[in-house]
Design a protein around this motif. Structure first.
Motif, short mmCIF file in Angstrom:
data_model
loop_
_atom_site.label_atom_id
_atom_site.label_comp_id
_atom_site.label_asym_id
_atom_site.label_seq_id
_atom_site.Cartn_x
_atom_site.Cartn_y
_atom_site.Cartn_z
N LEU A 172 10.15 1.56 -6.51
CA LEU A 172 9.91 0.17 -6.00
C LEU A 172 8.61 0.00 -5.60
CD1 LEU A 172 13.34 0.07 -3.83
CD2 LEU A 172 12.70 -1.63 -5.56
N PRO A 173 7.92 0.88 -4.87
CA PRO A 173 6.51 0.26 -4.62
C PRO A 173 5.65 0.08 -5.97
CG PRO A 173 6.95 2.67 -3.40
CD PRO A 173 7.94 2.15 -4.45
N ALA A 174 5.85 0.71 -6.95
CA ALA A 174 5.12 0.35 -8.25
C ALA A 174 5.40 -0.80 -8.59
CB ALA A 174 5.85 1.25 -9.29
N PHE A 175 6.84 -1.46 -8.36
CA PHE A 175 7.06 -2.82 -8.78
C PHE A 175 6.29 -3.75 -7.70
CE2 PHE A 175 11.85 -1.74 -9.83
CZ PHE A 175 11.62 -1.73 -11.27
N GLY A 176 6.19 -3.34 -6.49
CA GLY A 176 5.27 -4.19 -5.53
C GLY A 176 3.97 -4.35 -6.02
N ILE A 177 3.27 -3.36 -6.25
CA ILE A 177 1.76 -3.35 -6.88
C ILE A 177 1.64 -4.10 -8.07
CG2 ILE A 177 0.13 -1.96 -7.57
CD1 ILE A 177 1.17 0.30 -5.82
N VAL A 178 2.73 -3.93 -8.94
CA VAL A 178 2.53 -4.59 -10.23
C VAL A 178 2.72 -6.27 -10.10
CG1 VAL A 178 3.52 -4.98 -12.49
CG2 VAL A 178 2.92 -2.62 -11.85
N THR A 179 3.62 -6.60 -9.17
CA THR A 179 3.71 -8.00 -9.03
C THR A 179 2.57 -8.69 -8.31
OG1 THR A 179 6.09 -7.36 -8.37
CG2 THR A 179 5.29 -9.47 -7.77
N GLU A 180 2.03 -8.10 -7.20
CA GLU A 180 0.75 -8.39 -6.85
C GLU A 180 -0.28 -8.68 -7.80
OE1 GLU A 180 0.40 -9.45 -3.28
OE2 GLU A 180 2.52 -8.86 -3.44
N VAL A 181 -0.59 -7.48 -8.67
CA VAL A 181 -1.50 -7.64 -9.50
C VAL A 181 -1.40 -8.80 -10.74
CG1 VAL A 181 -2.90 -6.52 -11.28
CG2 VAL A 181 -2.32 -5.23 -9.12
N ILE A 182 -0.14 -8.88 -11.02
CA ILE A 182 0.09 -9.96 -12.16
C ILE A 182 -0.02 -11.12 -11.62
CG2 ILE A 182 2.09 -10.82 -13.47
CD1 ILE A 182 2.88 -7.91 -14.32
N ALA A 183 0.56 -11.45 -10.52
CA ALA A 183 0.62 -12.83 -9.89
C ALA A 183 -1.07 -13.18 -9.94
CB ALA A 183 1.17 -12.89 -8.51
N ASN A 184 -1.82 -12.18 -9.57
CA ASN A 184 -3.29 -12.54 -9.11
C ASN A 184 -4.06 -12.83 -10.40
OD1 ASN A 184 -6.08 -11.07 -8.81
ND2 ASN A 184 -5.76 -12.47 -7.18
N ASN A 185 -3.52 -12.00 -11.48
CA ASN A 185 -4.38 -12.22 -12.74
C ASN A 185 -3.93 -13.16 -13.68
OD1 ASN A 185 -6.73 -10.48 -12.27
ND2 ASN A 185 -5.33 -8.83 -12.15
N PRO A 196 -7.15 -3.39 -13.07
CA PRO A 196 -5.65 -3.48 -12.59
C PRO A 196 -4.81 -4.07 -13.30
CG PRO A 196 -7.49 -4.53 -11.22
CD PRO A 196 -8.02 -3.94 -12.37
N MET A 197 -5.28 -5.13 -14.09
CA MET A 197 -4.20 -5.90 -15.02
C MET A 197 -3.83 -5.17 -16.01
SD MET A 197 -2.21 -8.73 -14.97
CE MET A 197 -1.49 -9.61 -15.89
N LEU A 198 -4.64 -4.35 -16.74
CA LEU A 198 -4.30 -3.51 -17.85
C LEU A 198 -3.15 -2.42 -17.51
CD1 LEU A 198 -7.77 -2.98 -19.69
CD2 LEU A 198 -5.70 -4.34 -20.41
N PHE A 199 -3.51 -1.88 -16.36
CA PHE A 199 -2.53 -1.10 -15.90
C PHE A 199 -1.01 -1.65 -15.66
CE2 PHE A 199 -6.09 1.98 -15.40
CZ PHE A 199 -5.45 3.22 -15.93
N ALA A 200 -1.20 -2.78 -15.09
CA ALA A 200 -0.03 -3.48 -14.43
C ALA A 200 0.85 -3.77 -15.89
CB ALA A 200 -0.23 -4.55 -13.75
N LEU A 201 -0.27 -4.34 -16.87
CA LEU A 201 0.46 -4.71 -18.15
C LEU A 201 1.31 -3.39 -19.10
CD1 LEU A 201 -1.74 -7.50 -19.47
CD2 LEU A 201 0.52 -7.78 -18.56
N GLY A 202 0.30 -2.20 -18.63
CA GLY A 202 0.93 -1.10 -19.44
C GLY A 202 2.16 -0.49 -18.92
N PHE A 203 2.31 -0.92 -17.39
CA PHE A 203 3.48 -0.44 -16.81
C PHE A 203 4.68 -1.06 -17.16
CE2 PHE A 203 6.59 -2.00 -13.70
CZ PHE A 203 7.13 -0.56 -12.99
N PHE A 221 1.05 4.53 -13.28
CA PHE A 221 -0.01 3.48 -14.03
C PHE A 221 -0.12 2.34 -12.86
CE2 PHE A 221 -0.47 3.50 -19.02
CZ PHE A 221 -0.88 4.61 -19.07
N ALA A 222 0.98 1.96 -12.32
CA ALA A 222 1.18 1.09 -11.30
C ALA A 222 0.22 1.22 -10.15
CB ALA A 222 2.51 0.67 -10.84
N LEU A 223 0.26 2.71 -9.65
CA LEU A 223 -0.60 3.25 -8.75
C LEU A 223 -2.06 3.15 -9.08
CD1 LEU A 223 1.51 6.44 -7.52
CD2 LEU A 223 1.23 4.28 -6.20
#
Ligand code: HEM
Ligand SMILES: [Cu+2]
Lengths: 97, 571, 297
Positions: free
Chosen positions: B278-291, B366-373, B416-418
């Motif tokens: 779940l925290p991974a979802f949270g981080i990825v969401t922030e990063v994706i929205a931002n980028n 950060p976006m690359l890692f989020a996309l990799g996730f 990756f999300a972390l």
């Protein structure tokens, strides 16, 4: 809370205390009846639940609490029930169900 | 509002601090160290698997005669790798570090609701982790009955298991304190205007995670106490009657049930896997929205899915126990719930994928890692489905397929999300920037080698190779065809380890660098970026506690001058 | 800068932080004991025969204990109500009663446990006793925790109270020494034992005198050190009791300060007591279920 309300509460506490003491005697008395296991368990749990609800409702003021706490406890009770009863289900095999 | 500037000594400021940001960093550093340590354990194991019974380079001297890994020690390393990665690494990093640091900032709170409790929770974790470490030095070595500690094996295992249990009790208590704190903070300390549906998804995920920890962990604590009683007071809660060990019948009273442990353990450990994700979802969401510079697709469906996911995760645990001989009816129940729980996971993944649609994406680290996730989590989740169906699981249970399944979620997924989170929030925590080049190298190499490690596991698992084998399956005929993969995986693992040097070097260089002075380098909308300096003020976080007017992801709002509208912007 | 809503309620939730916090904590406690109850049910249904609690355990004593806990729950809630009425004296009375009842509970429990051990009934004897000792043991830990917390808020001393507490510790010390007499004081430890007794008697007497009142604690410290010197050749349970009490007494008189929240912020103090009360009622509630489940069924 006004002083009058508090005094009123105090009366309730005393009543609840009397009820709890009485119910304790009742459970012990029931246990001397030598009932078979099933009714004994059911009765004992009913009495314990009444006592427990009295403590929770009046001493812990759950009778008049805020929704946040109700929601928290609702979730907790749900999970508690799952924890209590679902593991038993795995002991049954298909012929019994 | 004033901010305290009184002088504090080094000890009160950095060690026994009650400031949520310092505690977050303490959590972060401790857990990163443990992650590295857990990774090293795994690299040692991988050597044994690739080249059975040949001396281990570098650390061989520490290990045993001739540098060859003894099989008992292999078991220890396996059990401790799992325990360390999950309980000392990922959860403290995702929940302890990120949760502590950013939840108060994102909801506009000056600290956690109970700062002293917060410090206590960190120190409990620290103590628990030290106890876990001590396990390696007791006779018989560290716990060696798997991270799941199944009895009766765990009941009769060497002293390390007792140490493990004590460590777990500390860690559980720490998590409980932490989760109470996060819950109370989110419920009580949201700033004016921060309604539930304006919370950033990251806060939501932390909130739900905290609930899972709060309600799922105590039964494991109970189980831990029971197992301690079994080991120390001679009870037989988990010991069936008439157990024969090394040719002798045990003299204990018997009448217990090993299955009881499995129930109590998985009652925690299934929700725990959602604590990991779940925290991974949270981080990825922030990063994706931002980028992507556009709002998240389906904010509400994300929130409801996550809440639903949280609840459902309490009623699927027996899918880890299909092979324990449970009845078909209850088996059907757990298969059904397991299929149902994959629906919200799919909703979440879909929402995140759709969020990419039509965005002008910035491909920073950060976006690359989020996309990799995203695809990695997809693979992990999809491979879970066959495991959730008893008929398929009979074949796959306890094979490398299972290892592949959950590692895809936890390693290239959550980790990756972390990393995305670390790169994304590094400027916030330090006021400095990370090196993009090194970050990208870190990502690409990690991505390749992660898949190199875990993809072959599916192949081995489908061929029937069991997990927890000391020799990697050498003695089994059915493994012969896929045995060559062991070397592939091991080499990938070591290269993956080397790739982390990019990260470490990047951190060191960036920490030495100059402060940029920008508060909001990513042009983000949430309060942590828009209303605080970088790094945020010592005590109190905000110059002036902000009021919230907008939703969390108002990017590229038509008609507004800038392409982002801070949450605290009026109108 | 202060954290908001530590004392006043947040308007939209109607709660102050501590109250929410303690309810969350209790939620986790429900699951903790839930795990144990679940284990109990699972183990019991899994075997053919299970002993009846009443045949092994002492029901009258447990009934007495139930009464103690129920009563302590009422006195606890009354102590909170007294604060609401701004009656600090009554608060001390009721909280003190709660402490006393809680200690009585522990004393009874002690006799119950030792009686079991004397009959060679141990946790390892069978799973019923195992779960009995585990569950009640965990509950006892909760009671002890409660005692510490209540005591912390209760101990607000003028000199007379200080004297009372010191005298109680002196008396307990004396008991610990005398119950140890046979095991060691008579032999090696004669000198230490005698010196301790003299010191304690001096302490008891001097604490009555106005000018010495505050010095009593040094005598207690002295007693402890003299007694503690026996550690090299003396290892009875009573001796450990002595050491334990000694540490408690010293911690109490030297380390802890009186809690002054009531003076500075009575509402905050009242809230704290409400929270402690919630915890204490929960401990009572657990016992209400433990009692029939373990003793009667
Ligand atoms: C998307 C839906 C998911 C399904 C249907 C699913 C299903 C399963 C099943 C049935 C097993 C047991 C396999 C066996 O032992 O035979 C399993 C194992 C496991 N899953 Fe998942 N899973 C899902 C998502 C996740 C997530 C999100 C995580 C989070 C990190 C996760 C982590 C694990 C772990 C750690 C194990 C192995 C535990 C062990 O035996 O050591 N799974 N999964
Ligand atoms: Cu699962």
């Amino acid at each position: 809370m006004t002083p009058e309300e508090v005094k009123h509460h105090i009366k309730t506490y005393v009543l609840v205390f009397v009820a709890l003491a009485f119910l304790t005697v009742v459970t012990v008395a029931i246990s001397y009846l030598d009932l078979s296991v099933r009714p004994a368990v059911i009765l004992a749990l009913i009495v314990a639940s009444i006592k427990g609800s009295l403590v929770a409702c009046y001493f812990m003021h759950l009778i008049d609490e805020k929704v946040t706490i109700y929601w928290t406890l609702l979730a907790t009770v749900a999970m508690f029930m799952v924890l209590m009863f679902v593991p038993l289900g795995t002991m049954l095999n298909h012929t019994q169900m | 509002m004033t901010i305290d500037h009184h002088k504090q000594s080094f000890w009160t400021k950095y060690v026994f601090s009650t400031d949520h940001k310092i505690i977050g960093i303490q959590y972060g550093i401790t857990s990163l160290v443990w992650l590295l340590f857990g990774f090293v354990l795994m690299m040692i194991m991988r050597y044994q698997l690739a080249y059975p019974e040949s001396p281990i380079p570098f650390v061989g001297g520490l290990i045993g005669e001739g540098g060859i890994l003894p099989s008992e020690m292999y078991n220890s390393l396996g059990a401790m790798h799992g325990t360390i990665m999950i309980f000392l690494g990922v959860v403290p990093l995702a929940f302890g570090a990120f949760g502590n640091y950013f939840v108060p900032l994102q909801i506009g709170a000056i600290d956690m609701a109970f700062p002293k409790l917060n410090a206590a929770s960190y120190w409990m974790y620290f103590l628990g982790s030290v106890i876990m470490g001590i396990g390696f030095f007791v006779p018989g070595g560290a716990a060696n009955s798997g991270w799941t500690s199944y009895p009766p094996l765990a009941d009769i295992a060497t002293t390390g298991q007792t140490v493990w249990l004590f460590g777990m009790v500390m860690l559980i208590t720490s998590s409980l304190l932490g989760s109470i704190n996060i819950l109370a903070t989110v419920i009580q300390l949201r700033t004016e205007g921060m309604t539930w549906m304006k919370l950033p998804i990251f806060v939501w995920t932390q909130f739900i995670t905290a609930f899972l920890l709060l309600l799922a962990f105590p039964p494991l604590e109970a189980a831990g106490v029971l197992q301690l009683m079994d080991r120390l007071a001679g009870t037989s809660f988990f010991m069936p009657s008439g157990l024969v060990v090394s040719g002798e019948v045990l003299t204990n009273a018997g009448g217990g049930s090993p299955l009881l442990w499995q129930h109590l353990f998985w009652f925690l450990a299934h929700p725990e896997v959602y604590v990991l994700i779940l925290p991974a979802f949270g981080i990825v969401t922030e990063v994706i929205a931002n980028n992507t510079r556009k709002p998240i697709q389906g904010y509400k469906s994300l929130v409801y899915s996550m809440v639903f996911l949280g609840f459902m995760s309490f009623v699927v645990w027996a899918h880890h126990m299909y092979l324990t001989g449970m009845g078909t009816s209850i088996g059907a129940f757990f298969q059904t719930t397991t299929m149902i729980i994959s629906i919200p996971s799919v909703v979440i993944l879909t929402a995140l994928l759709l969020s990419l649609w039509g965005g002008s994406i910035r491909f920073n680290t950060p976006m690359l890692f989020a996309l990799g996730f995203l695809p990695m989590f997809g693979i992990g989740g999809l491979t879970g489905l066959p495991l959730g169906l008893a008929a398929a699981d009979i074949h796959l249970h306890d094979t490398y397929y299972v290892i592949g399944h959950f590692h895809y979620i936890v390693a290239p997924g959550t980790i990756f999300a972390l990393f995305a989170g670390i790169y994304y929030w590094f400027p916030k925590m330090t006021g400095k920037r990370t090196n993009e080049m090194l970050g990208k190298l870190h990502f690409f190499f990690s991505f390749i080698f992660m898949n190199g490690v875990f993809m072959p596991m599916f192949i081995q698992g489908l061929a029937g190779v069991s997990r927890r084998l000391w020799d990697g399956g050498e003695i089994y005929a059915h493994a012969a065809d896929v045995l060559y993969l062991n070397e592939v995986m091991s080499v990938s693992a070591w290269l993956l380890g080397l790739s982390q040097l990019f990260f470490i070097i990047n951190m060191i260089i960036s920490l030495k660098g100059e402060k940029t002075g920008e508060a909001n380098p990513w042009d983000a909308t949430t309060l942590d970026w828009t209303d605080t300096t970088s790094p945020p003020l010592g005590h109190g976080n905000f110059e002036k506690v902000p009021t919230v007017y907008c939703g969390p992801y108002e990017y590229s709002v038509p008609g507004s001058k800038e392409d982002f509208t801070p949450q605290s912007k009026k109108g | 800068m202060d954290i908001p809503f530590t004392v006043k309620n947040r308007p939209d939730t109607g709660l102050y932080n501590g109250k929410l916090g303690v309810w969350l904590f209790l939620a986790s406690e429900v699951m903790l004991f839930g795990g144990l109850f679940s284990a109990y049910v699972f183990l019991r249904t899994g075997v053919d025969s299970w002993p009846v609690g009443a045949d092994i355990l002492n029901v009258p004593l447990a009934t007495l204990n139930t009464m103690f806990l129920i009563t302590s729950s009422v006195t606890m809630v009354m102590s909170w109500a007294s604060l609401k009425l701004n009656d600090f004296k009554k608060f001390k009375l009721y909280a003190g009663l709660t402490l006393l009842l809680a200690c009585l509970f522990l004393v009874v429990k002690y006799f119950e446990y030792t009686a079991k051990f004397d009959h060679h009934l141990f946790p390892s004897t069978n799973n019923f006793l195992g779960i009995y000792f585990t569950m009640t043991g965990l509950h006892v830990l909760h009671v002890i925790g409660g005692i510490f917390v209540i005591y912390y808020y209760w101990r607000k001393f003028d000199h007379n109270h200080r004297t009372l507490i010191n005298n109680i510790f002196c008396a307990l010390f004396l008991v610990a020494i005398f119950t140890n007499w046979d095991e060691g004081i008579k032999g090696y430890e004669t000198t230490n034992g005698l010196i301790s007794i003299v010191l304690l008697l001096v302490a008891l007497v001097s604490s009555r005198k106005e000018q010495f009142k505050l010095k009593t604690k040094y005598l207690i410290l002295g007693t402890f050190f003299v007694g503690a010197l026996g550690i090299f050749n003396f290892h009875g349970t009573g001796y450990y009791l002595f050491l334990f009490l000694g540490l408690l007494a010293i911690a109490d008189s030297f380390i802890f300060k009186s809690n002054t929240t009531y003076e500075s912020d009575p509402e905050h103090f009242t809230n704290r007591i409400e929270i402690v009360g919630l915890y204490w009622h929960f401990v009572d509630l657990v016992w209400i279920f433990l009692f029939p489940v373990l003793y009667l069924l």
